[in-house]
Write a protein that holds these residues in place. Structure first.
Motif, short mmCIF file in Angstrom:
data_model
loop_
_atom_site.label_atom_id
_atom_site.label_comp_id
_atom_site.label_asym_id
_atom_site.label_seq_id
_atom_site.Cartn_x
_atom_site.Cartn_y
_atom_site.Cartn_z
N ASP A 14 0.85 -1.19 0.00
CA ASP A 14 0.00 0.00 0.00
C ASP A 14 0.89 1.24 0.00
O ASP A 14 2.12 1.14 -0.06
N VAL A 20 0.62 -5.86 1.75
CA VAL A 20 -0.76 -6.26 2.02
C VAL A 20 -1.08 -7.64 1.46
O VAL A 20 -2.09 -8.24 1.83
N GLU A 21 -0.24 -8.15 0.57
CA GLU A 21 -0.48 -9.47 0.01
C GLU A 21 0.76 -9.99 -0.71
O GLU A 21 1.46 -9.25 -1.39
N PHE A 39 -8.61 -8.08 -6.80
CA PHE A 39 -8.37 -7.15 -5.70
C PHE A 39 -9.66 -6.76 -5.00
O PHE A 39 -9.74 -5.72 -4.38
N HIS A 42 -9.53 -5.77 -1.29
CA HIS A 42 -8.77 -4.58 -0.89
C HIS A 42 -9.59 -3.32 -1.13
O HIS A 42 -10.35 -3.23 -2.10
N TYR A 47 -1.79 1.16 -5.14
CA TYR A 47 -0.96 0.06 -4.65
C TYR A 47 0.27 -0.08 -5.55
O TYR A 47 0.27 0.40 -6.68
#
Length: 66
Positions: A14, A20-21, A39, A42, A47
């Motif tokens: 982020d 975040v992944e 996504f 999210h 990103y």
């Protein structure tokens, strides 16, 4: 595409720099790959996707909008 076998790491960050992944984190053989990721889980925003193969890395900006 991978010219030779190598360790592949693809992660999504982020704007604060928090991962975040993790999409891929494994050794992959030579060849072409198509990785599709949704996504939906999210929130909207900007990103960065960091792709690393061995010593080579690349970062791309993506924008999530509904």
């Amino acid at each position: 595409g991978l010219a030779k076998e190598g360790y592949v790491n693809i992660q999504v960050y982020d704007l604060t720099g928090r991962c975040v992944e993790t999409i891929v984190n494994r050794k992959m053989g030579r060849g072409y790959y198509n990785i599709t990721r949704s996504f939906y889980s999210h929130p909207d925003g900007v990103y960065f996707v960091k792709m690393r193969v061995g010593e080579i890395s690349r970062m791309e900006k993506i924008i999530r909008l509904r």
